[in-house]
Design a protein around this motif. Structure first.
Motif, PDB file in Angstrom:
ATOM      1  N   ILE A   4     -46.144 -61.048  -0.080  1.00  0.00           N
ATOM      2  CA  ILE A   4     -47.186 -61.891  -0.671  1.00  0.00           C
ATOM      3  C   ILE A   4     -46.920 -62.075  -2.166  1.00  0.00           C
ATOM      4  CG2 ILE A   4     -49.641 -61.987  -1.248  1.00  0.00           C
ATOM      5  CD1 ILE A   4     -50.179 -60.545   1.414  1.00  0.00           C
ATOM      6  N   GLU A   5     -46.536 -61.000  -2.826  1.00  0.00           N
ATOM      7  CA  GLU A   5     -46.234 -61.079  -4.260  1.00  0.00           C
ATOM      8  C   GLU A   5     -44.998 -61.950  -4.503  1.00  0.00           C
ATOM      9  OE1 GLU A   5     -45.176 -58.083  -8.019  1.00  0.00           O
ATOM     10  OE2 GLU A   5     -45.635 -57.276  -6.022  1.00  0.00           O
ATOM     11  N   ARG A   6     -43.984 -61.800  -3.642  1.00  0.00           N
ATOM     12  CA  ARG A   6     -42.745 -62.572  -3.798  1.00  0.00           C
ATOM     13  C   ARG A   6     -43.007 -64.069  -3.646  1.00  0.00           C
ATOM     14  NH1 ARG A   6     -37.546 -63.575  -0.986  1.00  0.00           N
ATOM     15  NH2 ARG A   6     -38.580 -63.442   1.034  1.00  0.00           N
ATOM     16  N   ALA A   7     -43.831 -64.432  -2.647  1.00  0.00           N
ATOM     17  CA  ALA A   7     -44.165 -65.840  -2.443  1.00  0.00           C
ATOM     18  C   ALA A   7     -45.005 -66.374  -3.599  1.00  0.00           C
ATOM     19  CB  ALA A   7     -44.906 -66.016  -1.122  1.00  0.00           C
ATOM     20  N   GLY A   8     -45.901 -65.533  -4.101  1.00  0.00           N
ATOM     21  CA  GLY A   8     -46.736 -65.949  -5.223  1.00  0.00           C
ATOM     22  C   GLY A   8     -45.927 -66.232  -6.471  1.00  0.00           C
ATOM     23  N   VAL A   9     -44.959 -65.362  -6.751  1.00  0.00           N
ATOM     24  CA  VAL A   9     -44.089 -65.570  -7.910  1.00  0.00           C
ATOM     25  C   VAL A   9     -43.308 -66.868  -7.751  1.00  0.00           C
ATOM     26  CG1 VAL A   9     -42.063 -64.684  -9.133  1.00  0.00           C
ATOM     27  CG2 VAL A   9     -43.912 -63.132  -8.498  1.00  0.00           C
ATOM     28  N   ALA A  10     -42.796 -67.125  -6.546  1.00  0.00           N
ATOM     29  CA  ALA A  10     -42.029 -68.347  -6.309  1.00  0.00           C
ATOM     30  C   ALA A  10     -42.885 -69.595  -6.516  1.00  0.00           C
ATOM     31  CB  ALA A  10     -41.449 -68.332  -4.900  1.00  0.00           C
ATOM     32  N   SER A  11     -44.145 -69.538  -6.105  1.00  0.00           N
ATOM     33  CA  SER A  11     -45.012 -70.712  -6.201  1.00  0.00           C
ATOM     34  C   SER A  11     -45.378 -71.045  -7.650  1.00  0.00           C
ATOM     35  CB  SER A  11     -46.282 -70.504  -5.370  1.00  0.00           C
ATOM     36  OG  SER A  11     -47.072 -69.469  -5.921  1.00  0.00           O
ATOM     37  N   VAL A  12     -45.535 -70.019  -8.491  1.00  0.00           N
ATOM     38  CA  VAL A  12     -45.962 -70.279  -9.876  1.00  0.00           C
ATOM     39  C   VAL A  12     -44.781 -70.469 -10.826  1.00  0.00           C
ATOM     40  CG1 VAL A  12     -48.114 -69.023  -9.552  1.00  0.00           C
ATOM     41  CG2 VAL A  12     -46.133 -67.821 -10.476  1.00  0.00           C
ATOM     42  N   THR A  13     -43.573 -70.128 -10.386  1.00  0.00           N
ATOM     43  CA  THR A  13     -42.392 -70.299 -11.249  1.00  0.00           C
ATOM     44  C   THR A  13     -41.554 -71.498 -10.838  1.00  0.00           C
ATOM     45  OG1 THR A  13     -41.119 -68.765  -9.852  1.00  0.00           O
ATOM     46  CG2 THR A  13     -42.245 -67.844 -11.791  1.00  0.00           C
ATOM     47  N   GLY A  14     -42.017 -72.261  -9.864  1.00  0.00           N
ATOM     48  CA  GLY A  14     -41.294 -73.456  -9.454  1.00  0.00           C
ATOM     49  C   GLY A  14     -40.032 -73.171  -8.669  1.00  0.00           C
ATOM     50  N   THR A  15     -39.938 -72.009  -8.040  1.00  0.00           N
ATOM     51  CA  THR A  15     -38.742 -71.647  -7.283  1.00  0.00           C
ATOM     52  C   THR A  15     -39.020 -71.565  -5.779  1.00  0.00           C
ATOM     53  OG1 THR A  15     -39.195 -69.292  -7.684  1.00  0.00           O
ATOM     54  CG2 THR A  15     -37.709 -70.410  -9.221  1.00  0.00           C
ATOM     55  N   MET A  16     -40.035 -72.279  -5.315  1.00  0.00           N
ATOM     56  CA  MET A  16     -40.377 -72.223  -3.899  1.00  0.00           C
ATOM     57  C   MET A  16     -39.265 -72.788  -3.025  1.00  0.00           C
ATOM     58  SD  MET A  16     -42.428 -71.170  -1.628  1.00  0.00           S
ATOM     59  CE  MET A  16     -43.883 -70.679  -2.564  1.00  0.00           C
ATOM     60  N   SER A  17     -38.488 -73.742  -3.539  1.00  0.00           N
ATOM     61  CA  SER A  17     -37.379 -74.289  -2.751  1.00  0.00           C
ATOM     62  C   SER A  17     -36.377 -73.189  -2.411  1.00  0.00           C
ATOM     63  CB  SER A  17     -36.685 -75.419  -3.515  1.00  0.00           C
ATOM     64  OG  SER A  17     -37.550 -76.520  -3.661  1.00  0.00           O
ATOM     65  N   ALA A  18     -36.035 -72.368  -3.394  1.00  0.00           N
ATOM     66  CA  ALA A  18     -35.103 -71.257  -3.157  1.00  0.00           C
ATOM     67  C   ALA A  18     -35.721 -70.241  -2.201  1.00  0.00           C
ATOM     68  CB  ALA A  18     -34.732 -70.596  -4.474  1.00  0.00           C
ATOM     69  N   PHE A  19     -37.025 -70.025  -2.329  1.00  0.00           N
ATOM     70  CA  PHE A  19     -37.721 -69.092  -1.427  1.00  0.00           C
ATOM     71  C   PHE A  19     -37.632 -69.577   0.011  1.00  0.00           C
ATOM     72  CE2 PHE A  19     -41.475 -67.605   0.829  1.00  0.00           C
ATOM     73  CZ  PHE A  19     -41.519 -66.254   0.498  1.00  0.00           C
ATOM     74  N   LEU A  20     -37.910 -70.865   0.237  1.00  0.00           N
ATOM     75  CA  LEU A  20     -37.886 -71.420   1.591  1.00  0.00           C
ATOM     76  C   LEU A  20     -36.467 -71.441   2.155  1.00  0.00           C
ATOM     77  CD1 LEU A  20     -40.374 -74.405   1.157  1.00  0.00           C
ATOM     78  CD2 LEU A  20     -40.800 -72.244   2.347  1.00  0.00           C
TER      79      LEU A  20
END
Length: 298
Positions: A129-145
Motif C-alpha cells: 500500500i505504501e509502495r503504490a502510494g509513493v508511486a501515485s504521488v511521485t508520478g511513477t505509477m507507469s513504472a509501478f504498473l
C-alpha cells in the motif's frame, strides 16, 4: 492456488501444492474443472469471494455461496456465456445445488490450509500500500504498473493481460483497483463489473519466501533489495556491477533467455540498468542509479 494444483501454472511452490492437494477432498476436479477449462482461470462473478484479511469475512463469503439460490448461478452462467452454457459447465448447470455446496466445502478446506499464510502476509500488504502510494504521488505509477507481474505488461498507457476471459460486451473500464494477491508468484486475476470497475490481482512483492515457509523467509528477511525488486531482479542488478552478456546472465541465474530479457527491460525502464549491443551480443551494466540503490540497500 487450486488452479496451479490442476496444472494452470500460477507460481505456487511444489510444497504448497502438495499441502493443498492433501487438504482438498476428492471432488476437487468436479469443482475446479469448469473453472480451469481451456487452460486459464475463470471464476463466474457469483462465485467470486471478496473476503478481507480477517478470517470471519472469508467464512461469511463461503456461507453466502453455500446458501446462494441455484437460479443465481444459472443466470450468471447464461449472462457470462451468452445464453449457451459451455460443455465444461453443463454438469454444474444440471445440479447447481450440489455444485454450490461442493464449491463452498472446497473453499472452506482451502481456507483452513492457507489462512496462516494469508495472515502472515499482512506486513507485505501494508508495505505494498505504501509502495503504490509513493508511486501515485511521485508520478511513477507507469513504472509501478510495468512491474506488477511477468504476466502483466504496461505499454503505451495500456495494461496488457493474459488469458482473456469473457467480458460483457459494451462495458468500458472506467476505474481500476489493484489487488495484491497472496497466492502464486505468477498469479494474475482480473474482473470487470457492470459499471466498468476493474479489479486487477497480481502477486504481492516478497511473496515467494512467504509461500515456501520459515526457512526461506528467514534467509531473505535481511535482503532489502530482494524484498523491493524481487529475488530475480535483485540478482540481475547485483550481477550487473560489471558488463555481462544476456546469455551468460541467463546461465548464471538458471533462467530462460526470455525471462532474463523481460526483467532486464523492466530494470532498464526504471533507470537501474543499461543494455548495449556489441555485434550479436547484448551486454548489461548497472547504471549510477542502480549502483546507488544497491549500495543503499546493502
Amino acid at each position: 492456488m487450486l488452479a496451479d494444483v490442476l496444472g494452470v501454472a500460477q507460481g505456487v511452490p511444489v510444497s504448497r501444492r502438495r499441502l493443498l492437494r492433501k487438504a482438498c477432498p476428492e471432488y476437487l476436479a468436479d469443482v475446479m474443472g469448469p473453472i480451469t477449462a481451456g487452460g486459464s482461470l475463470h471464476i463466474p462473478e457469483s462465485l467470486l469471494m471478496r473476503g478481507e484479511l480477517k478470517e470471519s469475512s472469508m467464512r461469511e463469503e463461503v456461507r453466502r455461496i453455500a446458501e446462494m439460490p441455484p437460479d443465481a448461478l444459472l443466470t450468471d452462467l447464461a449472462r457470462t456465456y451468452g445464453g449457451e452454457v459451455p460443455p465444461a459447465w453443463r454438469k454444474a448447470a444440471d445440479n447447481p445445488v450440489d455444485f454450490l455446496n461442493a464449491y463452498a466445502r472446497l473453499a472452506r478446506k482451502v481456507w483452513d490450509a492457507v489462512a496462516p499464510v494469508w495472515q502472515q502476509g499482512k506486513p507485505l500488504l501494508e508495505r505494498e500500500i505504501e509502495r503504490a502510494g509513493v508511486a501515485s504521488v511521485t508520478g511513477t505509477m507507469s513504472a509501478f504498473l510495468a512491474n506488477l507481474s511477468p504476466r502483466i505488461a504496461f505499454v503505451d498507457g495500456n495494461i496488457l493481460l493474459p488469458d482473456h476471459a469473457p467480458v460483457e460486451k459494451g462495458v468500458t473500464v472506467r476505474k481500476l483497483t489493484l489487488m495484491p494477491l497472496v497466492s502464486g508468484t505468477r498469479a494474475c486475476a482480473y474482473h470487470v463489473d457492470h459499471h466498468g470497475h476493474m479489479y486487477l490481482g497480481y502477486p504481492i512483492a516478497g511473496l515467494a519466501p512467504l509461500l515456501q515457509g520459515e526457512a526461506a523467509r528467514a534467509e531473505t528477511a535481511a535482503d532489502a533489495l530482494a524484498m523491493m525488486l524481487g529475488e530475480l531482479r535483485a540478482d540481475i542488478l547485483r550481477t550487473g556491477n560489471q558488463p555481462v552478456t544476456m546469455g551468460k546472465l541467463a546461465d548464471l541465474l538458471h533462467c530462460t533467455a526470455g525471462t532474463v530479457t523481460y526483467h532486464c527491460r523492466q530494470l532498464e525502464q526504471a533507470g537501474l540498468l543499461s543494455r548495449e549491443r556489441r555485434g550479436r551480443e547484448v551486454r548489461i551494466l548497472r547504471t549510477l542509479r542502480g549502483d546507488a540503490l544497491v549500495d543503499a540497500l546493502s
